[in-house]
Design a protein around this motif. Sequence first.
Motif, PDB file in Angstrom:
ATOM      1  N   GLY A 164      39.285 -11.739  27.656  1.00 46.52           N
ATOM      2  CA  GLY A 164      38.106 -12.603  27.621  1.00 46.52           C
ATOM      3  C   GLY A 164      36.844 -11.952  28.137  1.00 46.52           C
ATOM      4  O   GLY A 164      35.738 -12.410  27.820  1.00 46.52           O
TER       5      GLY A 164
ATOM      6  N   GLU B 297      33.902  -9.024  28.484  1.00 43.87           N
ATOM      7  CA  GLU B 297      33.234  -8.119  27.565  1.00 43.87           C
ATOM      8  C   GLU B 297      32.363  -7.154  28.358  1.00 43.87           C
ATOM      9  O   GLU B 297      31.926  -7.461  29.460  1.00 43.87           O
TER      10      GLU B 297
ATOM     11  N   VAL C 147      34.872  -2.273  29.300  1.00 39.02           N
ATOM     12  CA  VAL C 147      36.016  -2.566  28.425  1.00 39.02           C
ATOM     13  C   VAL C 147      36.151  -1.477  27.368  1.00 39.02           C
ATOM     14  O   VAL C 147      37.248  -0.951  27.121  1.00 39.02           O
ATOM     15  N   ARG C 148      35.031  -1.131  26.743  1.00 34.81           N
ATOM     16  CA  ARG C 148      35.060  -0.064  25.743  1.00 34.81           C
ATOM     17  C   ARG C 148      35.572   1.241  26.348  1.00 34.81           C
ATOM     18  O   ARG C 148      36.362   1.965  25.734  1.00 34.81           O
TER      19      ARG C 148
ATOM     20  N   GLU D 136      39.308   1.077  26.670  1.00 39.75           N
ATOM     21  CA  GLU D 136      39.976   1.138  25.368  1.00 39.75           C
ATOM     22  C   GLU D 136      39.910   2.552  24.774  1.00 39.75           C
ATOM     23  O   GLU D 136      40.859   2.992  24.117  1.00 39.75           O
TER      24      GLU D 136
ATOM     25  N   ASP E  83      36.330  -1.587  21.137  1.00 41.32           N
ATOM     26  CA  ASP E  83      35.028  -2.246  21.188  1.00 41.32           C
ATOM     27  C   ASP E  83      34.801  -2.731  22.614  1.00 41.32           C
ATOM     28  O   ASP E  83      35.466  -2.244  23.539  1.00 41.32           O
ATOM     29  N   ASP E  84      33.892  -3.660  22.808  1.00 43.85           N
ATOM     30  CA  ASP E  84      33.615  -4.121  24.169  1.00 43.85           C
ATOM     31  C   ASP E  84      34.264  -5.463  24.482  1.00 43.85           C
ATOM     32  O   ASP E  84      33.883  -6.137  25.438  1.00 43.85           O
ATOM     33  N   ASP E  85      35.271  -5.867  23.692  1.00 42.54           N
ATOM     34  CA  ASP E  85      35.978  -7.135  23.921  1.00 42.54           C
ATOM     35  C   ASP E  85      37.395  -6.860  24.419  1.00 42.54           C
ATOM     36  O   ASP E  85      38.168  -6.139  23.772  1.00 42.54           O
ATOM     37  N   TYR E  86      37.752  -7.444  25.559  1.00 40.99           N
ATOM     38  CA  TYR E  86      39.110  -7.324  26.100  1.00 40.99           C
ATOM     39  C   TYR E  86      39.934  -8.467  25.503  1.00 40.99           C
ATOM     40  O   TYR E  86      39.911  -9.600  25.990  1.00 40.99           O
ATOM     41  N   THR E  87      40.652  -8.136  24.430  1.00 44.49           N
ATOM     42  CA  THR E  87      41.417  -9.150  23.708  1.00 44.49           C
ATOM     43  C   THR E  87      42.874  -9.141  24.155  1.00 44.49           C
ATOM     44  O   THR E  87      43.298  -8.319  24.980  1.00 44.49           O
TER      45      THR E  87
ATOM     46  N   THR F 231      44.314  -5.881  23.445  1.00 45.27           N
ATOM     47  CA  THR F 231      44.023  -4.902  24.492  1.00 45.27           C
ATOM     48  C   THR F 231      45.004  -5.071  25.643  1.00 45.27           C
ATOM     49  O   THR F 231      45.535  -4.085  26.184  1.00 45.27           O
TER      50      THR F 231
END
Length: 381
Positions: free
Chosen positions: A144, A146, A150-151, A154, A168-172, A175
């Motif tokens: 959740g 960003e 985060v990027r 990853e 990307d910059d979203d921690y899903t 991830t």
Amino acid sequence: MSLTEPDTNSPPDDGLRSDQPPGTRRGRRTVLAGAAVTTVLAAVAAGVFVLRGEDDAGRPAQAGPLPPRTTEVTRQSLKDTRTVDGELGFGPTTAVTGRRVGTITGVPKTGDRIARGQPVYAVDAEPVPLLYGALPAYRSLVPGVEGEDVRQLEENLWSLGYRGFTVDDDYTEATAEAVADWQEDLGVPETGVLELGRAVFAPGEIRVDSVKATVGAAATAGGEVLTYTGRAKAVTAALDTTDQRLAAKDAEVTVTLPDDTTVRGRVHDVATVIEPATGPNEQPATKVEVVVALDDPQAQQAATPYALAAVDVTFTAGTRENVLTVPVAALLALPAGGFGVEVVTGATTRHVPVSMGLFASGRVEVSGEGLAEGTVVGMPK
């Protein structure tokens, strides 16, 4: 690299020669050509540059006493350089501070090299690995959130071979699954969350410079564990703040090693630092700290035999190609203001105003009416 209690009976194997401490090579030198303008003005004030006669600049040539010596105007290239003391090593040190509470159960040895994914130290028998990135960890990363951190995480996971997510910059949740797989391989709790203090971020591979913590000591938030440098050889030099113009980012410099070998360097980083006073009657000094990278593989190879060494760093302040020059001592202070030279033609002389350019190596770039290569000008005794 394994994390063990440091062996106090064996010195760290650095692969480098450390038998030549700083300060053992030839005397240091500092070239002050860049201060030539100030020197000229001071000399004028002291009466060094004076007119021989009272005629105004531009008056027709007059017969009279000739200058005691003469020289010719030359056409050449001028390079204004400044050479300062430097220290060859691995560049500035960075401290690693703990963010977890527990017991230190593993530390590296001084001189160890650590790459991405390898443990920097361990707390409660759980490794704290190295990841690459310019942004330091400042929060726990959970699904959740960003951001650039985060990027950065990853990108490291991807480089370590983990897949199933988008960089990307979203921690899903994807991830989080990759993080859990990574944690399983590390042998730490598989939470899918990167808690603050579970990894150390550095721009690249590191070399352990000093170890501050000991195995069995308490791990505390903010406690210093070790310091590190980069792995590549680098030079650190200090400039006065008035010379900061020399330290342009990516500017080329020349480094002279202890064996008088010269190698190319590049200004990698520039920072202003405060040097504490060394005595009760002294004030702190502000310096410009310059880190010079030795990017050329030949430069790295030439520097490898020296663990630490005193070196010379030559900065180039300015270059002028194919210009007319005279010795600085040939300049005269004109009654109407400004500077000139005394042009000698046979038994007559005249004073010619000049515009001055770059000063370097005791000479100055000049231009003025009628001046050309080979023009004879007066010189003092």
